[in-house]
Design a protein around this motif. Sequence first.
Motif, PDB file in Angstrom:
ATOM      1  N   MET A   1       1.980 -49.591 -14.611  1.00  0.00           N
ATOM      2  CA  MET A   1       2.485 -48.617 -15.603  1.00  0.00           C
ATOM      3  C   MET A   1       2.499 -49.290 -16.966  1.00  0.00           C
ATOM      4  O   MET A   1       3.084 -50.376 -17.135  1.00  0.00           O
ATOM      5  CB  MET A   1       3.897 -48.193 -15.210  1.00  0.00           C
ATOM      6  CG  MET A   1       4.514 -47.103 -16.059  1.00  0.00           C
ATOM      7  SD  MET A   1       3.779 -45.497 -15.770  1.00  0.00           S
ATOM      8  CE  MET A   1       4.297 -45.206 -14.069  1.00  0.00           C
ATOM      9  N   ASP A   2       1.857 -48.699 -17.948  1.00  0.00           N
ATOM     10  CA  ASP A   2       1.825 -49.253 -19.306  1.00  0.00           C
ATOM     11  C   ASP A   2       1.340 -48.162 -20.237  1.00  0.00           C
ATOM     12  O   ASP A   2       0.194 -47.716 -20.144  1.00  0.00           O
ATOM     13  CB  ASP A   2       0.875 -50.460 -19.382  1.00  0.00           C
ATOM     14  CG  ASP A   2       0.875 -51.120 -20.766  1.00  0.00           C
ATOM     15  OD1 ASP A   2       0.049 -52.012 -20.997  1.00  0.00           O
ATOM     16  OD2 ASP A   2       1.708 -50.728 -21.615  1.00  0.00           O
ATOM     17  N   LEU A   3       2.224 -47.744 -21.144  1.00  0.00           N
ATOM     18  CA  LEU A   3       1.868 -46.617 -22.002  1.00  0.00           C
ATOM     19  C   LEU A   3       1.307 -47.055 -23.357  1.00  0.00           C
ATOM     20  O   LEU A   3       1.158 -46.239 -24.258  1.00  0.00           O
ATOM     21  CB  LEU A   3       3.087 -45.698 -22.187  1.00  0.00           C
ATOM     22  CG  LEU A   3       3.218 -44.590 -21.137  1.00  0.00           C
ATOM     23  CD1 LEU A   3       3.341 -45.140 -19.732  1.00  0.00           C
ATOM     24  CD2 LEU A   3       4.381 -43.691 -21.439  1.00  0.00           C
ATOM     25  N   LEU A   4       0.999 -48.339 -23.492  1.00  0.00           N
ATOM     26  CA  LEU A   4       0.436 -48.803 -24.761  1.00  0.00           C
ATOM     27  C   LEU A   4      -1.096 -48.790 -24.693  1.00  0.00           C
ATOM     28  O   LEU A   4      -1.684 -48.903 -23.615  1.00  0.00           O
ATOM     29  CB  LEU A   4       0.940 -50.216 -25.080  1.00  0.00           C
ATOM     30  CG  LEU A   4       2.470 -50.370 -25.102  1.00  0.00           C
ATOM     31  CD1 LEU A   4       2.883 -51.776 -25.491  1.00  0.00           C
ATOM     32  CD2 LEU A   4       3.125 -49.346 -26.025  1.00  0.00           C
ATOM     33  N   LEU A   5      -1.756 -48.659 -25.848  1.00  0.00           N
ATOM     34  CA  LEU A   5      -3.221 -48.631 -25.905  1.00  0.00           C
ATOM     35  C   LEU A   5      -3.793 -50.020 -25.650  1.00  0.00           C
ATOM     36  O   LEU A   5      -3.215 -51.023 -26.053  1.00  0.00           O
ATOM     37  CB  LEU A   5      -3.688 -48.153 -27.292  1.00  0.00           C
ATOM     38  CG  LEU A   5      -3.849 -46.657 -27.522  1.00  0.00           C
ATOM     39  CD1 LEU A   5      -2.536 -45.925 -27.394  1.00  0.00           C
ATOM     40  CD2 LEU A   5      -4.474 -46.395 -28.876  1.00  0.00           C
TER      41      LEU A   5
END
Lengths: 361, 388
Positions: free
Chosen positions: A1-5
């Motif tokens: 899970m990682d919501l950064l670009l």
Amino acid sequence: MDLLLSGEQQMLVDTARSFVERSCPTGRVREIDRDPLGFDERLWRSMASLGWTGLTIPEPYGGGGRGVLEMTLLCEVLGRGPVPSPIIASAMLAALPIAAAGNADQRDRWLPLLASGEAIGTLALLELGGRDEWDAPRLAGGPVLRGTKMLVPWAGAASLLAVATDDGLLVVDARRGSVRAERHVDLGADPLFRLELTGACAERLDGSGEAHDSVIRRALDCAATVQLAYAVGSAERALELTLEHARHRQQFGRPVGSFQAVAHRCVDMRSDIDACRYLAYRAAWALDQDGSPDLEVAAAKAYGNEALRRIFVHAHQVHGAIGFSTEHDLHLFTRQAKQAELSYGSTTTELDRVAVAMGLG
Amino acid sequence: MDFSFTAGEEAFRAELRAFLDEALPLWWRGIFSGDERAIPLTRDICASLADRGWLTMAWPEEHGGSDAGVWKQTVLREEMWAHEEPRGPQYMNLNYIGPLIMRFGTASQQQRFLPPMAHGEVIWCQGFSEPDAGSDLASLRTRALREEGRFLVSGQKIWTSYADAPADWCLLLARTDPGAPKHRGISVLLVDMRSPGIVVRPIPTMAGPHELNEVFFDDVAVPLDCLLGNQDGGWEVVVTGLTFERAGIARYARAGRIIEMLVQWARQSGRAAEPLVRHGLAELRVRYEAARLLNYRALSLQAAGQVPTVEASIARIHNGQLEQLVSQVGLELLGPTAQLGAGDPLAPLDGAVRRHWERNIPTTVAAGTLEIQKNLVALHGLGLPRPT
């Protein structure tokens, strides 16, 4: 899970931002909007030279082979112009179905042209008296097409028309005649056309009618998601304009943004934009994975439609009368968002899709 | 960008659920239900979690944790919150009181206070709000006078959660310099709740007993080595603590659990085909997904080493409103019997939605009102001038 670009995604976004700032300030947008077809060849060519027209077309056909997520990130930035171009119609509504259902020869003939931007594609779906995009088409399929489609995006500039019929998807080369596109009195965002087919030669894509149904559904899901992201970019610009106004407009001896009622509307805009953005990113990501993206796409669209409405109500409220004047830029973004809201899925139909995905049958 | 949990994180979630299904008795309805068995159960649960290394997982190894990643910790918080927080009052220790002591405490304070937290053996409360200091917390008046090698604390705190659990220790905000500008005269003290001069008076609330209290301090002696951080430097500690707290509560997870329960109810009662039921529940699910993603966004920034105060506030705004919306829609859909509470044989879902409504009346008020959160975002996130 990682919501950064990722680094690569950030580079795409940064390049797109410079492009929009340099090549498409709102003055240019207004000029292009005055064109009866809403289309600017020079702008399209520069987007093609950046590899954007073929971004999601598979590499063997000269495309970038990227996913819906990258397209989403790109279009979010384009929405900041708002850059007027047929990129979403061409890539999501035409190239995608051709890549999915075209036979080898059809793919070899059409996909490279779409990738390079030499050809522009779109999908003719809605029919007069139809309820929405999911109505079964009644236009009779066959090697020659006669009939009318409505609300076809960018048909004036398009050369390759994917047409939905009662026998599946057929492709028409608009340059060969027997096709007339007449612009609707649309919102002034993406140009929409009424399409008259008067004996146009058509080539059927491979596969059963049912297979074509799911190809169309997927194309609509991708278009909905990418269009939502474009509208998020427009909403972000609208927020920037709103904050500028709130900081500088003085009444009663102080900036209007120092009144809590005004500030809280701006915060609500920020909060809604952020939610829309991540729902759209997740929908795009889900479309790039195996498995059904139904819940993610429908949730993004259902939330997005309502959020866009709220965001622009706040933007106009904070701006006061000046935002209503078309000499001010706000309306350019308002129209874009309204069109996105009304295309590819109403809140009601999308909520019902969510209900099905939740197990309510 | 990736929107999935790893196979390991999913397996951990399944393991946690199995543990909770076994460890939680049927009568468990959270600690504010008035059931005298509840708080003792939370002590047992914390001890069991500690045995499995799950209590302070995300803490550094040196302080009794296992340096587990942000996402494994998120899975744990979601499952705990979904099950009405069976860690009870101790969740505060893990979420932010312990981390504050790690950040601002001396080595000796860390050695003294962190191990009991890691073993699940201690309950803390926080003494922040006062009758005249709520949103304007910095105007607090509880006084800590430094004299003869100790602090003497006098004053009153209110809305103190868990003080009558009974709490063993209190993270107390007090004014040590009445002459300084209000934000600069505050200190944080670690106070033994068994000290002479402390009186706890429970406040009954709509959610039930044992949540909120008044705490009176009458010349309470606090040793100098119980000062956390610098004297008069307490405000920085508070702000850090509040950011940890906002990011650490997976409120959306309880809303998510109620939504699941409502879906099951709709199917079992044959109402899943009704448009109002479908759209009501779908709307809730959509809001839940939005809130969850915004929480994950704040956590992604935290995992990258940032302190995302604005993003945590935006997530908090979504969380609070989601929780209240779930109550509103749930109660309406369940019909007239929705107003019945747990224990009534006709209460749908054993009164869970009514309970959720009661519990969430103060959700948009507690730990920073909705209006304060919005002011924070306006000032620090949008660059708007100070509101008037």
